[in-house]
Design a protein around this motif. Structure first.
Motif, PDB file in Angstrom:
ATOM      1  N   LEU A 281       0.854  -1.277   0.172  1.00 36.69           N
ATOM      2  CA  LEU A 281       0.195   0.062   0.112  1.00 36.69           C
ATOM      3  C   LEU A 281       0.957   1.232  -0.073  1.00 36.69           C
ATOM      4  O   LEU A 281       1.732   1.323   0.738  1.00 36.69           O
ATOM      5  CB  LEU A 281      -0.879   0.123   1.242  1.00 36.69           C
TER       6      LEU A 281
ATOM      7  N   ASN B  84       0.116   4.912   0.131  1.00 36.55           N
ATOM      8  CA  ASN B  84      -0.958   5.887   0.742  1.00 36.55           C
ATOM      9  C   ASN B  84      -0.375   6.593   1.977  1.00 36.55           C
ATOM     10  O   ASN B  84       0.360   6.286   2.430  1.00 36.55           O
ATOM     11  CB  ASN B  84      -2.034   4.826   0.852  1.00 36.55           C
TER      12      ASN B  84
ATOM     13  N   ALA C 284      -7.453   5.926   4.372  1.00 35.66           N
ATOM     14  CA  ALA C 284      -6.210   5.630   3.711  1.00 35.66           C
ATOM     15  C   ALA C 284      -5.895   4.193   4.136  1.00 35.66           C
ATOM     16  O   ALA C 284      -6.219   3.248   4.340  1.00 35.66           O
ATOM     17  CB  ALA C 284      -5.232   6.685   3.831  1.00 35.66           C
ATOM     18  N   THR C 285      -4.229   4.190   4.511  1.00 33.77           N
ATOM     19  CA  THR C 285      -3.921   2.808   5.073  1.00 33.77           C
ATOM     20  C   THR C 285      -4.475   2.447   6.266  1.00 33.77           C
ATOM     21  O   THR C 285      -4.515   1.141   6.416  1.00 33.77           O
ATOM     22  CB  THR C 285      -2.169   3.198   5.353  1.00 33.77           C
TER      23      THR C 285
ATOM     24  N   MET D 207      -7.503   0.334   4.776  1.00 32.53           N
ATOM     25  CA  MET D 207      -7.323  -0.396   3.876  1.00 32.53           C
ATOM     26  C   MET D 207      -6.564  -1.715   4.567  1.00 32.53           C
ATOM     27  O   MET D 207      -6.795  -3.070   4.404  1.00 32.53           O
ATOM     28  CB  MET D 207      -6.233  -0.225   2.556  1.00 32.53           C
TER      29      MET D 207
ATOM     30  N   GLY E  43      -2.704   5.151  -3.429  1.00 32.81           N
ATOM     31  CA  GLY E  43      -3.498   6.368  -3.086  1.00 32.81           C
ATOM     32  C   GLY E  43      -3.327   7.713  -3.169  1.00 32.81           C
ATOM     33  O   GLY E  43      -2.863   8.175  -3.975  1.00 32.81           O
TER      34      GLY E  43
ATOM     35  N   ASP F 273      -5.782   4.524  -7.170  1.00 33.31           N
ATOM     36  CA  ASP F 273      -6.968   5.397  -6.618  1.00 33.31           C
ATOM     37  C   ASP F 273      -6.556   6.763  -6.459  1.00 33.31           C
ATOM     38  O   ASP F 273      -5.724   6.908  -5.636  1.00 33.31           O
ATOM     39  CB  ASP F 273      -7.340   4.746  -5.085  1.00 33.31           C
TER      40      ASP F 273
ATOM     41  N   ILE G 254      -6.881   9.917  -5.591  1.00 32.13           N
ATOM     42  CA  ILE G 254      -7.692  10.455  -4.600  1.00 32.13           C
ATOM     43  C   ILE G 254      -7.376  12.153  -4.807  1.00 32.13           C
ATOM     44  O   ILE G 254      -6.110  12.279  -4.376  1.00 32.13           O
ATOM     45  CB  ILE G 254      -7.388  10.074  -3.220  1.00 32.13           C
TER      46      ILE G 254
ATOM     47  N   GLY H 286     -13.149   7.714   4.168  1.00 31.56           N
ATOM     48  CA  GLY H 286     -12.591   6.640   4.201  1.00 31.56           C
ATOM     49  C   GLY H 286     -13.462   5.536   3.466  1.00 31.56           C
ATOM     50  O   GLY H 286     -12.891   4.159   3.318  1.00 31.56           O
TER      51      GLY H 286
ATOM     52  N   ASP I 255     -11.591   4.291   0.404  1.00 28.11           N
ATOM     53  CA  ASP I 255     -10.763   3.275   0.837  1.00 28.11           C
ATOM     54  C   ASP I 255     -11.050   1.917   1.129  1.00 28.11           C
ATOM     55  O   ASP I 255     -10.462   0.750   0.890  1.00 28.11           O
ATOM     56  CB  ASP I 255      -9.723   3.877   1.932  1.00 28.11           C
TER      57      ASP I 255
ATOM     58  N   SER J 286     -12.056   0.290  -2.121  1.00 23.58           N
ATOM     59  CA  SER J 286     -10.888  -0.011  -2.698  1.00 23.58           C
ATOM     60  C   SER J 286     -10.272  -1.543  -2.237  1.00 23.58           C
ATOM     61  O   SER J 286      -9.704  -2.316  -2.912  1.00 23.58           O
ATOM     62  CB  SER J 286      -9.525   0.702  -2.556  1.00 23.58           C
TER      63      SER J 286
END
Length: 272
Positions: free
Chosen positions: A8, A10, A19-20, A23, A80, A108, A110, A216, A219, A222
């Motif tokens: 990831l 992000n 975000a992280t 996810m 991201g 993604d 963003i 979020g 996310d 995703s």
């Protein structure tokens, strides 16, 4: 079945499940080994109106040579939030190198929602995201982001099916193989529009909107989508599972007092 390893790339928010932080628990719950590279450290979700952000481009610049020397590789990379054009070039070059070795790239882009760019996102970010999409196997902007990326006019009343296809083709012309556009009103119905390069086909999946906003949720979408694609599920059913998961999580949390912190995922992973 051996689970695929995913990196990831992000941002990491100190306060809020975005975000992280959104996810990682989902992909881990779905069984995939997850690694992360922060693009920025953010004090809290941007929905609070005030925030502090630290870009990590210099850190990233030092990470890639170390990883190459150690021989690290990943089955997939999901990007991201990208903090600058300089960072986008570094990350895109790395993704391009990895893609040549068989790594799947998910992007993604963003940038904004509801016709506007997010707080702290500048017009230069659009070029950064185009750079990222140029190396993508699959990108999934929302309708606002698709308009910015393709220099198209945002229409609050939504679009026709043909216009949705034109937006998807605009994304494909930037370089992505497959594309989704989320949160798009097609002929009056909230939908996800998609193009699957493996079948050379377009599709539209309608959904019922719940009138509550949580940061979020993109996310979460995703992570569920990518988790199923990494298990070799097909694009259309994987997209539908992601839509269903987001719907369930919003519905279960619609009475939360502080929605700005996002959805407390750890309580609800089993619904995925």
């Amino acid at each position: 079945m051996s689970k695929k390893h995913i990196l990831l790339i992000n941002d990491i928010a100190g306060y809020g499940k975005v975000a992280t932080a959104a996810m990682l628990p989902i992909l881990s719950y779905l069984g995939h080994p997850v690694y992360n590279l922060p693009t920025a450290l953010v004090s809290n979700t941007l929905d609070y109106g005030k925030f502090n952000i630290l870009e990590t481009t210099d850190y990233i610049k030092g990470v890639f040579p170390v990883w190459k020397e150690l021989g690290f590789s990943f089955d997939a990379i999901a990007t991201g939030f990208i903090a600058s054009e300089r960072q986008a070039k570094l990350v895109a070059d790395y993704c391009r190198e990895q893609a040549e070795r068989g790594t799947t790239i998910f992007v993604d882009p963003i940038m904004g929602d509801e016709g506007k760019l997010y707080n702290g996102v500048t017009p230069a970010t659009i070029n950064s995201m185009r750079e990222m999409i140029s190396v993508a196997d699959l990108t999934f902007p929302n309708y606002t982001e698709a308009c910015y990326l393709t220099d198209s006019t945002f229409n609050e009343a939504g679009v026709s099916n043909e216009r949705a296809k034109a937006l998807l083709n605009g994304l494909r012309s930037i370089g992505t193989k497959s594309a989704l556009i989320t949160s798009i009103l097609i002929d009056g119905t909230p939908s996800v529009a998609g193009y699957n390069h493996k079948t050379d086909s377009y599709f539209t999946l309608p959904y019922t909107e719940i009138p509550f906003h949580f940061p979020g949720t993109g996310d979460i979408f995703s992570a569920i989508l990518i988790g199923h694609l990494l298990d070799d599920d097909l694009l259309v059913p994987s997209t539908q599972k992601a839509m269903d998961g987001v719907y369930k999580l919003i519905d279960l949390n619609k009475d939360n007092e502080d929605k700005n912190r996002g959805i407390p995922l750890e309580k609800y992973l089993e619904v995925l």
